[in-house]
Design a protein around this motif. Structure first.
Motif, PDB file in Angstrom:
ATOM      1  N   LEU A   1       0.826  -1.204   0.000  1.00  0.00           N
ATOM      2  CA  LEU A   1       0.000   0.000   0.000  1.00  0.00           C
ATOM      3  C   LEU A   1       0.862   1.257   0.000  1.00  0.00           C
ATOM      4  O   LEU A   1       0.567   2.225  -0.697  1.00  0.00           O
ATOM      5  CB  LEU A   1      -0.912   0.022   1.231  1.00  0.00           C
ATOM      6  CG  LEU A   1      -2.315  -0.555   1.131  1.00  0.00           C
ATOM      7  CD1 LEU A   1      -3.079  -0.254   2.409  1.00  0.00           C
ATOM      8  CD2 LEU A   1      -3.067  -0.020  -0.070  1.00  0.00           C
ATOM      9  N   ALA A   2       1.918   1.240   0.805  1.00  0.00           N
ATOM     10  CA  ALA A   2       2.745   2.438   0.966  1.00  0.00           C
ATOM     11  C   ALA A   2       3.683   2.665  -0.209  1.00  0.00           C
ATOM     12  O   ALA A   2       3.857   3.802  -0.662  1.00  0.00           O
ATOM     13  CB  ALA A   2       3.552   2.328   2.261  1.00  0.00           C
ATOM     14  N   TYR A   3       4.287   1.578  -0.721  1.00  0.00           N
ATOM     15  CA  TYR A   3       5.372   1.749  -1.692  1.00  0.00           C
ATOM     16  C   TYR A   3       5.127   1.072  -3.043  1.00  0.00           C
ATOM     17  O   TYR A   3       5.925   1.241  -3.968  1.00  0.00           O
ATOM     18  CB  TYR A   3       6.678   1.197  -1.107  1.00  0.00           C
ATOM     19  CG  TYR A   3       7.014   1.754   0.260  1.00  0.00           C
ATOM     20  CD1 TYR A   3       7.244   3.119   0.440  1.00  0.00           C
ATOM     21  CD2 TYR A   3       7.097   0.933   1.379  1.00  0.00           C
ATOM     22  CE1 TYR A   3       7.555   3.639   1.692  1.00  0.00           C
ATOM     23  CE2 TYR A   3       7.413   1.436   2.635  1.00  0.00           C
ATOM     24  CZ  TYR A   3       7.637   2.790   2.788  1.00  0.00           C
ATOM     25  OH  TYR A   3       7.939   3.299   4.023  1.00  0.00           O
TER      26      TYR A   3
ATOM     27  N   ALA B   1       5.959   3.380   6.937  1.00  0.00           N
ATOM     28  CA  ALA B   1       5.050   3.058   5.838  1.00  0.00           C
ATOM     29  C   ALA B   1       3.731   3.807   5.981  1.00  0.00           C
ATOM     30  O   ALA B   1       3.167   4.307   5.000  1.00  0.00           O
ATOM     31  CB  ALA B   1       4.795   1.555   5.783  1.00  0.00           C
TER      32      ALA B   1
ATOM     33  N   CYS C   1       4.152   7.381   4.980  1.00  0.00           N
ATOM     34  CA  CYS C   1       4.195   7.492   3.520  1.00  0.00           C
ATOM     35  C   CYS C   1       2.815   7.305   2.913  1.00  0.00           C
ATOM     36  O   CYS C   1       2.410   8.044   2.024  1.00  0.00           O
ATOM     37  CB  CYS C   1       5.171   6.457   2.958  1.00  0.00           C
ATOM     38  SG  CYS C   1       5.261   6.412   1.155  1.00  0.00           S
ATOM     39  N   TYR C   2       2.089   6.317   3.420  1.00  0.00           N
ATOM     40  CA  TYR C   2       0.783   5.957   2.853  1.00  0.00           C
ATOM     41  C   TYR C   2      -0.304   6.966   3.184  1.00  0.00           C
ATOM     42  O   TYR C   2      -1.109   7.345   2.330  1.00  0.00           O
ATOM     43  CB  TYR C   2       0.385   4.565   3.356  1.00  0.00           C
ATOM     44  CG  TYR C   2      -1.067   4.221   3.154  1.00  0.00           C
ATOM     45  CD1 TYR C   2      -1.612   4.085   1.881  1.00  0.00           C
ATOM     46  CD2 TYR C   2      -1.911   4.031   4.259  1.00  0.00           C
ATOM     47  CE1 TYR C   2      -2.957   3.771   1.696  1.00  0.00           C
ATOM     48  CE2 TYR C   2      -3.246   3.719   4.088  1.00  0.00           C
ATOM     49  CZ  TYR C   2      -3.761   3.591   2.807  1.00  0.00           C
ATOM     50  OH  TYR C   2      -5.094   3.281   2.632  1.00  0.00           O
TER      51      TYR C   2
ATOM     52  N   HIS D   1      -7.107  -1.137   6.379  1.00  0.00           N
ATOM     53  CA  HIS D   1      -6.861  -0.513   5.075  1.00  0.00           C
ATOM     54  C   HIS D   1      -6.383  -1.499   4.014  1.00  0.00           C
ATOM     55  O   HIS D   1      -6.730  -1.351   2.839  1.00  0.00           O
ATOM     56  CB  HIS D   1      -5.877   0.639   5.221  1.00  0.00           C
ATOM     57  CG  HIS D   1      -6.522   1.911   5.666  1.00  0.00           C
ATOM     58  ND1 HIS D   1      -6.655   3.020   4.852  1.00  0.00           N
ATOM     59  CD2 HIS D   1      -7.111   2.238   6.846  1.00  0.00           C
ATOM     60  CE1 HIS D   1      -7.276   3.971   5.517  1.00  0.00           C
ATOM     61  NE2 HIS D   1      -7.566   3.527   6.732  1.00  0.00           N
TER      62      HIS D   1
END
Length: 226
Positions: free
Chosen positions: A139-141, A174, A177-178, A216
């Motif tokens: 999800l984040a990257y 993360a 970032c997300y 999420h």
């Protein structure tokens, strides 16, 4: 969609509620009453419900007490979940290699919690800790050419750390970032980066991060190909 993410613990069970249709999200923590700057930093987005235990000294009495007391906490959480009327409850599974806490006690509590939720005809999904980390990283990257989620490459590395090997620090990074504008990160403010520099991410931050990702990664599972 209404989903609940639960990071279960004897001392700090973090529960994240999200209703995407009505743009509602909030946290609740069930466990031992805590104080300190980290708890103060999230008090506006997290309600703390005290569940303390007075364990008897006798071995047999203590074992029986745990089953009754953990069952009461599980039912308390189950009733709160039922009021929310979720489409799905996502729970982080046990980390069998973890040295933290008493795994047997956690299994006793976790079983009672699952039973309470299932008795109310609410669907449950269990994610293994490594699976949660991999999905949170995706999800984040995003995913690389080999469909592996990794954090950005750091100095001296040939490749970014694979998400399945994330520690609590990488999970917080993360989340920043997300969802940098989510209620948890906004509530922490500069303390989010302060937490990352510590030897360990303090409670309840680490628990809240996992609970939020549990929800999420299932809401946006199409994005991470699951």
């Amino acid at each position: 969609m209404k989903i609940i993410g639960i990071d279960p613990s004897i001392t700090t069970s973090a529960i994240y509620f999200i209703d995407t249709a009505n743009n509602i999200e909030y946290f609740k923590i069930y466990g031992k009453l805590r104080r300190g700057k980290w708890w103060e930093s999230v008090k506006d987005v997290c309600e703390q419900i005290t569940c303390e235990y007075d364990y008897p000294a006798d071995y047999s009495e203590q074992d029986i007490y745990k089953n009754i007391a953990y069952g009461k906490t599980a039912e308390l959480i189950g009733n709160e979940i039922e009021l929310f009327k979720p489409d799905l409850v996502v729970i982080e599974g046990y980390s069998y290699s973890s040295a933290a806490g008493d795994l047997l006690d956690l299994c006793t509590f976790g079983s009672a919690l699952r039973k309470s939720i299932l008795s109310k005809n609410i669907p449950i999904k269990i994610l293994a800790p490594t699976q949660l980390k991999s999905m949170a990283g995706a999800l984040a990257y995003g995913l690389d050419k080999k469909n592996i989620a990794r954090r950005p490459i750091r100095e001296g590395e040939k490749a970014g750390l694979a998400a399945g090997k994330f520690t609590k620090k990488e999970m917080l990074e993360a989340l920043i970032c997300y969802a940098p504008n989510c209620s948890l990160i906004k509530s922490l403010g500069p303390m989010a980066n302060e937490a990352i520099l510590l030897a360990a991410i303090p409670s309840p931050i680490n628990d809240m991060v996992d609970a939020m990702f549990l929800a999420h990664v299932n809401i946006y599972r199409i994005k991470i190909k699951i």
